[in-house]
Design a protein around this motif. Structure first.
Motif, PDB file in Angstrom:
ATOM      1  N   THR A   2       0.859  -1.180   0.000  1.00 52.39           N
ATOM      2  CA  THR A   2       0.000   0.000   0.000  1.00 52.39           C
ATOM      3  C   THR A   2       0.892   1.226   0.000  1.00 52.39           C
ATOM      4  OG1 THR A   2      -1.741  -1.168   1.196  1.00 52.39           O
ATOM      5  CG2 THR A   2      -1.841   1.235   1.198  1.00 52.39           C
ATOM      6  N   ASP A   3       0.731   2.082  -1.007  1.00 53.93           N
ATOM      7  CA  ASP A   3       1.656   3.195  -1.187  1.00 53.93           C
ATOM      8  C   ASP A   3       1.211   4.457  -0.471  1.00 53.93           C
ATOM      9  OD1 ASP A   3      -0.318   4.357  -2.750  1.00 53.93           O
ATOM     10  OD2 ASP A   3       0.866   4.421  -4.589  1.00 53.93           O
ATOM     11  N   ARG A  35       2.272   1.429  12.015  1.00 51.26           N
ATOM     12  CA  ARG A  35       2.296   2.893  12.132  1.00 51.26           C
ATOM     13  C   ARG A  35       2.469   3.593  10.784  1.00 51.26           C
ATOM     14  NH1 ARG A  35       6.599   3.981  16.884  1.00 51.26           N
ATOM     15  NH2 ARG A  35       7.725   2.369  15.729  1.00 51.26           N
ATOM     16  N   ASP A  36       3.009   2.882   9.814  1.00 53.33           N
ATOM     17  CA  ASP A  36       3.274   3.517   8.519  1.00 53.33           C
ATOM     18  C   ASP A  36       2.067   3.401   7.603  1.00 53.33           C
ATOM     19  OD1 ASP A  36       5.685   4.444   9.311  1.00 53.33           O
ATOM     20  OD2 ASP A  36       6.862   2.862   8.356  1.00 53.33           O
ATOM     21  N   THR A  37       1.065   4.170   7.953  1.00 55.61           N
ATOM     22  CA  THR A  37      -0.153   4.300   7.162  1.00 55.61           C
ATOM     23  C   THR A  37       0.161   5.117   5.910  1.00 55.61           C
ATOM     24  OG1 THR A  37      -0.722   6.354   8.272  1.00 55.61           O
ATOM     25  CG2 THR A  37      -1.518   4.296   9.274  1.00 55.61           C
ATOM     26  N   LEU A  51       3.339   7.716   5.381  1.00 58.72           N
ATOM     27  CA  LEU A  51       4.229   7.623   4.224  1.00 58.72           C
ATOM     28  C   LEU A  51       4.204   8.920   3.427  1.00 58.72           C
ATOM     29  CD1 LEU A  51       3.274   4.018   3.051  1.00 58.72           C
ATOM     30  CD2 LEU A  51       5.400   4.676   4.205  1.00 58.72           C
ATOM     31  N   ARG A  52       3.009   9.468   3.244  1.00 58.87           N
ATOM     32  CA  ARG A  52       2.865  10.683   2.452  1.00 58.87           C
ATOM     33  C   ARG A  52       3.572  11.859   3.112  1.00 58.87           C
ATOM     34  NH1 ARG A  52       1.601  11.343  -2.873  1.00 58.87           N
ATOM     35  NH2 ARG A  52       1.898  13.552  -3.158  1.00 58.87           N
ATOM     36  N   LYS A  53       3.526  11.895   4.431  1.00 60.08           N
ATOM     37  CA  LYS A  53       4.188  12.991   5.149  1.00 60.08           C
ATOM     38  C   LYS A  53       5.676  13.000   4.853  1.00 60.08           C
ATOM     39  CE  LYS A  53       4.736  14.965   9.779  1.00 60.08           C
ATOM     40  NZ  LYS A  53       4.394  14.806  11.225  1.00 60.08           N
ATOM     41  N   VAL A  54       6.324  11.829   4.894  1.00 61.68           N
ATOM     42  CA  VAL A  54       7.748  11.739   4.565  1.00 61.68           C
ATOM     43  C   VAL A  54       7.975  12.065   3.095  1.00 61.68           C
ATOM     44  CG1 VAL A  54       9.708  10.156   4.375  1.00 61.68           C
ATOM     45  CG2 VAL A  54       8.248  10.101   6.409  1.00 61.68           C
ATOM     46  N   PHE A  55       7.115  11.529   2.236  1.00 65.19           N
ATOM     47  CA  PHE A  55       7.227  11.742   0.801  1.00 65.19           C
ATOM     48  C   PHE A  55       7.235  13.237   0.483  1.00 65.19           C
ATOM     49  CE2 PHE A  55       5.824  11.865  -3.584  1.00 65.19           C
ATOM     50  CZ  PHE A  55       6.389  10.738  -4.154  1.00 65.19           C
ATOM     51  N   SER A  83       3.865   0.178   2.406  1.00 63.04           N
ATOM     52  CA  SER A  83       3.804  -0.740   3.549  1.00 63.04           C
ATOM     53  C   SER A  83       3.213  -2.075   3.114  1.00 63.04           C
ATOM     54  CB  SER A  83       2.933  -0.162   4.666  1.00 63.04           C
ATOM     55  OG  SER A  83       3.565   0.924   5.293  1.00 63.04           O
ATOM     56  N   PRO A  84       3.822  -3.188   3.548  1.00 64.54           N
ATOM     57  CA  PRO A  84       3.250  -4.504   3.304  1.00 64.54           C
ATOM     58  C   PRO A  84       2.343  -4.900   4.474  1.00 64.54           C
ATOM     59  CG  PRO A  84       5.399  -4.763   4.276  1.00 64.54           C
ATOM     60  CD  PRO A  84       5.128  -3.278   4.210  1.00 64.54           C
ATOM     61  N   PRO A  85       1.583  -5.969   4.353  1.00 58.81           N
ATOM     62  CA  PRO A  85       0.883  -6.504   5.523  1.00 58.81           C
ATOM     63  C   PRO A  85       1.899  -6.886   6.606  1.00 58.81           C
ATOM     64  CG  PRO A  85       0.060  -7.510   3.511  1.00 58.81           C
ATOM     65  CD  PRO A  85       1.296  -6.748   3.129  1.00 58.81           C
TER      66      PRO A  85
END
Length: 203
Positions: free
Chosen positions: A49-50, A112-114, A118-122, A136-138
């Motif tokens: 999930t990206d 935690r890496d929803t 992820l978008r915040k870091v991106f 993030s993987p399962p």
């Protein structure tokens, strides 16, 4: 023949993330794919999930060389250096070479890496959607993908992780070509040369 099997209702989302990851529209549904090499990391069926909340099997990454690593967004020390490494690699490549390479960072902390995390870091790091994928993987698949990539990790009592800091170059078929544990703003010259060789190939 290895094929990605997605529900019909999710097909539009699959096509979207396949294009974002650099896969061709013809491959997005998977039915025309050639058999994978036995040593391909894509032998593992791994939903990702990206940063935009789209989910698809990482076998849609097939078709272009990738620089892959693992990280987690709340890391304050090593993981920012991993991002620095990816950006430094990009800066060493010509525009044509950058067009052939994608950088993929897979979370070891999916709880935690929803997509929002992820978008915040991106966004904070100014990453290019055409060249980068944070995903993030399962939770149950983290150890399997880490094992494939040769990345060791251990979660600590405070929720942080001890982990290997490595960049792994895989070819267009998902075979591991080389790796480096040199991270930061000064990329490993030998690793850069390997990336350039892969970028020069046509799948």
């Amino acid at each position: 023949m290895k094929r990605s099997n997605f529900a019909t209702a999710a097909r539009a989302a699959v096509v979207g993330i396949a294009l974002a990851m650099g896969a061709s529209p013809a491959f997005a549904g998977g039915p025309t794919a050639r058999p994978l090499p036995p040593d391909s990391v894509y032998q593992l069926a791994l939903p990702l999930t990206d940063q935009a909340g789209r989910t698809a099997d990482w076998r849609n990454l097939r078709g272009k060389p990738r620089v892959v690593s693992m990280f987690y967004t709340s890391c304050q020390y090593i993981c920012p250096l991993i991002v620095d490494s990816g950006k430094a690699i990009e800066h060493q490549l010509s525009p044509a070479e950058r067009g052939r390479i994608r950088i993929v960072l897979i979370s070891m902390d999916p709880a935690r890496d929803t997509p929002a995390a992820l978008r915040k870091v991106f966004d904070k790091r100014g990453l290019d959607a055409g060249g980068w994928l944070l995903a993030s993987p399962p939770a149950e698949d983290v150890r399997a993908v880490a094992g494939l990539l040769g990345i060791r990790y251990r979660q600590l009592a405070d929720g942080e992780f001890n982990h290997t800091s490595a960049l792994i170059l895989v070819d267009a078929e998902g075979r591991i070509i080389t790796r480096t544990e040199q991270v930061g703003s000064k990329p490993d010259p030998a690793f850069i040369e390997a990336v350039r060789r892969e970028a020069a190939k046509r799948s």
